[in-house]
Scaffold this active site. Structure first.
Site, PDB file in Angstrom:
ATOM      1  N   GLU A  34      -7.173  18.124   5.710  1.00  0.00           N
ATOM      2  CA  GLU A  34      -5.971  17.300   5.663  1.00  0.00           C
ATOM      3  C   GLU A  34      -4.977  17.947   4.695  1.00  0.00           C
ATOM      4  OE1 GLU A  34      -7.155  12.792   6.562  1.00  0.00           O
ATOM      5  OE2 GLU A  34      -7.687  13.354   4.527  1.00  0.00           O
ATOM      6  N   ASP A  68      -0.558  16.873   9.525  1.00  0.00           N
ATOM      7  CA  ASP A  68      -0.063  17.167   8.178  1.00  0.00           C
ATOM      8  C   ASP A  68       0.574  18.552   8.047  1.00  0.00           C
ATOM      9  OD1 ASP A  68      -1.287  14.723   7.793  1.00  0.00           O
ATOM     10  OD2 ASP A  68      -3.051  15.550   6.804  1.00  0.00           O
ATOM     11  N   TRP A  82       0.831  -1.222   0.000  1.00  0.00           N
ATOM     12  CA  TRP A  82       0.000   0.000   0.000  1.00  0.00           C
ATOM     13  C   TRP A  82       0.862   1.268   0.000  1.00  0.00           C
ATOM     14  CZ3 TRP A  82      -5.059   1.848   0.258  1.00  0.00           C
ATOM     15  CH2 TRP A  82      -5.214   3.153   0.757  1.00  0.00           C
ATOM     16  N   MET A  83       0.464   2.248  -0.808  1.00  0.00           N
ATOM     17  CA  MET A  83       1.070   3.596  -0.749  1.00  0.00           C
ATOM     18  C   MET A  83      -0.062   4.623  -0.727  1.00  0.00           C
ATOM     19  SD  MET A  83       3.535   5.564  -3.514  1.00  0.00           S
ATOM     20  CE  MET A  83       2.510   5.270  -4.927  1.00  0.00           C
ATOM     21  N   ASP A  96      -0.256   9.100   0.640  1.00  0.00           N
ATOM     22  CA  ASP A  96       0.192  10.476   0.374  1.00  0.00           C
ATOM     23  C   ASP A  96       1.676  10.619   0.018  1.00  0.00           C
ATOM     24  OD1 ASP A  96      -2.192  10.383   1.765  1.00  0.00           O
ATOM     25  OD2 ASP A  96      -1.518  11.637   3.417  1.00  0.00           O
ATOM     26  N   SER A  99       1.572  12.048   7.582  1.00  0.00           N
ATOM     27  CA  SER A  99       2.105  12.960   6.566  1.00  0.00           C
ATOM     28  C   SER A  99       2.793  14.213   7.107  1.00  0.00           C
ATOM     29  CB  SER A  99       0.986  13.370   5.620  1.00  0.00           C
ATOM     30  OG  SER A  99       0.689  12.267   4.797  1.00  0.00           O
TER      31      SER A  99
HETATM   32  N1  DQQ Z   1      -3.175  10.338   5.201  1.00  0.00           N
HETATM   33  C1  DQQ Z   1      -2.257  10.390   6.294  1.00  0.00           C
HETATM   34  C2  DQQ Z   1      -2.712  11.529   7.133  1.00  0.00           C
HETATM   35  C3  DQQ Z   1      -3.448  12.370   6.168  1.00  0.00           C
HETATM   36  C4  DQQ Z   1      -4.149  11.383   5.309  1.00  0.00           C
HETATM   37  C5  DQQ Z   1      -2.255   9.058   7.011  1.00  0.00           C
HETATM   38  C6  DQQ Z   1      -4.579  11.935   3.982  1.00  0.00           C
HETATM   39  O1  DQQ Z   1      -1.620  12.204   7.738  1.00  0.00           O
HETATM   40  O2  DQQ Z   1      -4.319  13.273   6.801  1.00  0.00           O
HETATM   41  O3  DQQ Z   1      -1.769   8.041   6.193  1.00  0.00           O
HETATM   42  O4  DQQ Z   1      -4.711  10.937   3.011  1.00  0.00           O
END
Ligand code: DQQ
Length: 584
Positions: free
Chosen positions: A243, A188, A61-62, A64, A124
């Protein structure tokens, strides 16, 4: 007027249900969490829909893109990654480097849970290059109590040109804690910018009740001690959690990018937020007032979740960085899958990154323009051209001898007299995606209109049973006032049932009545399960994920079509076979 809106809305309501189905939906504060699946290591990785030149890890899985930067001769891309499975979970920062944004070398994970301030996940964040040429990362950690906190990480050894190892100084972390804030909506951090007063500023996404906001933190020169400002930089009611905010300056004139700390009368600012509730991103163009540390969107930019989007398809959690080598600003964005979670587990991977895009302010000053980084053209191989070809009403013309499953197509259409455009009331234009879905694109010209649909059929089977249609349609709003609709129709993209076939759409802001021969251009990058389209030089972009069964490999075809009642001319179409990049 109100009646017209109500009628248009009720006309579209039955469509809403199917349009808002997300096969990769999310839950609560973040991604859907499949506890029983997130440590299921793939036994093999299915190559069928893997990409040839879009960034992806070898497996798993990938999501952000994180901390992209250009530093000492290398582009770095970090990304949210699950080392143990093909669904979201166990999140670390994976890391790859490149000299050309096309070919990528994987490195060891850069940031992973080790300390009380990130033991439950490394989410993120962004990189900032400090004035002493030292890169530093701010990222969200999930601490022992499950709270979201912001942490610092720096390279262990600056003389390592690859910056493989990153340290998280215990004496400084966490640097920001959610005191008095919602601890599950505090994440984030952006790239920081330096004010004339010598203080750094950074934004952190947040919400209070339903009001989405970009909290502002300030630090003295050390970048270590951060204090929350009294007011957020900006907020908007009823937009939910913001986000992955991104905040950066763009030049009022020209296409060059500028460093995140630049401000002055020659720049506008852009604030982008990824709306957790809608799963779409929106940006505004506006003015940043450094004395008050406030941002005000222009009145042409809506900040209520109805405004401008980088991409009207699958594109989320994006982030830009300033590339000091080529003086440009580059945008990375994550495209998730459209197939089912079970399919992801079976194929052993999920998630790709869009081609990095250069981005700048449009001449109108009202929106951004995006274009694939020029380096991607180094993958262009054999070229096929079609010049001055009239597409009669109802025609479908094959672009022959192309590797249609892996191709870069650029086409300019010359339009007939705009008098032939169908009339459409303004209310129907409020929801371009629904309009695209309703109008669709069919195999019969009877369903076409005055001018449009016309465009490309990509990843199409020989009999068109499978096809993704990327097309335009032109309407008349009032005398001499035309509207261009751009759509990407996935409704017939696959014979498989269990895939999301939502149709996407957006308007293209172009003055067609200007000049003697109106034209419209389209560029589409096709990469096995990706259809990434740029309308009118990148004014409107739509990306989709598709999983054809028949139109695969050499059985995929590329067509141009016109189902309008008026003929359309291809003034020029070029299609290049795309080579495979070396990615991870
Ligand atoms: N994905 C991250 C968060 C972000 C979200 C977690 C957005 O930090 O808010 O994997 O896709």
């Amino acid at each position: 007027m109100a009646m017209a809106t109500a009628t248009a809305t009720s006309m579209f309501l039955p469509l809403l249900g199917c349009l808002f189905v997300f096969f990769h939906g999310f839950a609560g504060a973040s991604h859907l969490f499949y506890e029983e699946l997130n440590t299921v290591e793939p036994t093999s990785v299915s190559e069928q829909y893997r990409t040839a030149y879009h960034f992806q890890p070898p497996k798993n899985w990938m999501n952000d893109p994180n901390g992209p930067m250009y530093y000492n001769g290398l582009y770095h891309l970090f990304y949210q990654y699950n080392p143990y499975g093909a669904v979201w979970g166990n999140i670390v920062w994976a890391h790859s480097v490149s000299t050309d944004l096309v070919n990528w070398q994987p490195l060891e994970h850069a940031i992973y849970p080790t300390a009380p301030f990130d033991i439950k996940g490394c989410w993120s964040g962004s990189a900032t290059i400090l004035p002493n040429n030292k890169p530093i990362i701010l990222y969200t950690g999930i601490d022992t109590q499950g709270r979201q906190v912001q942490n610092l990480a720096m390279p262990k050894n600056l003389s390592d040109p690859l910056l493989r190892e990153w340290v998280k100084p215990a004496q400084h972390n966490p640097t920001m804690v959610p005191n008095g804030l919602n601890a599950s909506s505090f994440r984030d951090p952006t790239t920081a910018w330096l004010g004339k007063d010598g203080h750094w500023r950074v934004l952190v996404g947040n919400k209070r009740h339903k009001r989405g906001m970009a909290l502002l933190y300030r630090s003295s020169r050390d970048f270590v001690w951060w204090v929350k400002a009294k007011h957020p930089l900006h907020s908007s009611k009823d937009t939910g959690m913001w986000e992955c905010p991104d905040f950066f300056p763009v030049l009022k004139k020209g296409q060059l990018g500028i460093d995140t700390s630049v401000n002055g009368p020659h720049v506008k600012h852009v604030l982008k937020v990824s709306l957790d509730d809608l799963k779409h991103e929106y940006y505004t163009v506006g003015t940043y007032f450094p004395n008050k540390d406030r941002y005000m969107p222009d009145n042409t930019s809506a900040d209520d979740g109805t405004g401008l989007r980088y991409d009207y398809g699958k594109f989320y959690a994006s982030k830009t960085f300033f590339d000091g080598l080529q003086n440009r600003r580059i945008l990375w964005g994550w495209m998730n899958e459209s197939d089912s979670v079970n399919d992801d587990v079976a194929k052993g991977w999920s998630g790709v990154q869009a081609i990095p895009r250069t981005l700048w302010l449009d001449k109108s000053g009202k929106q951004l323009v995006q274009w694939p980084v020029v380096e991607i053209e180094s993958l262009r191989g054999k070229k096929v051209d079609i010049v001055d070809k009239v597409l009669a009403s109802g025609s479908v013309v094959e672009v022959p001898n192309v590797t249609a499953a892996q191709v870069d197509v650029e086409v300019t259409f010359e339009l007939p007299s705009l008098d032939q455009a169908d009339r459409l009331d303004s209310a129907s234009l409020t929801y371009p995606q629904l309009l695209c879905s309703k109008l669709g694109h069919s195999n019969t010209k009877q369903e076409g209109g005055g001018i449009g649909p016309f465009g490309l059929l990509v990843l199409a089977s020989k009999d068109y049973e499978e096809r993704t249609a990327v097309f335009f349609r032109i309407f008349k709003k009032a005398e001499n006032q035309h509207v261009v609709l751009m759509c990407s129709d996935q409704s017939r993209s696959s014979l498989q049932e269990d895939v999301d076939k939502t149709t996407y759409g957006g308007l293209v802001d172009v003055d067609l009545a200007h000049g003697s021969k109106p034209t419209l251009s389209l560029r589409t990058l096709v990469d096995r399960s990706i259809v990434e389209s740029f309308g009118e030089g990148g004014k409107t972009c739509i990306t989709s994920r598709v999983y054809p069964v028949k139109a695969v490999g050499e059985n995929a075809h590329l067509y141009a079509f016109n189902y309008a009642s008026a003929p359309i001319t291809i003034s020029k179409l070029s299609a290049w076979a795309m080579s495979k990049a070396k990615i991870n």
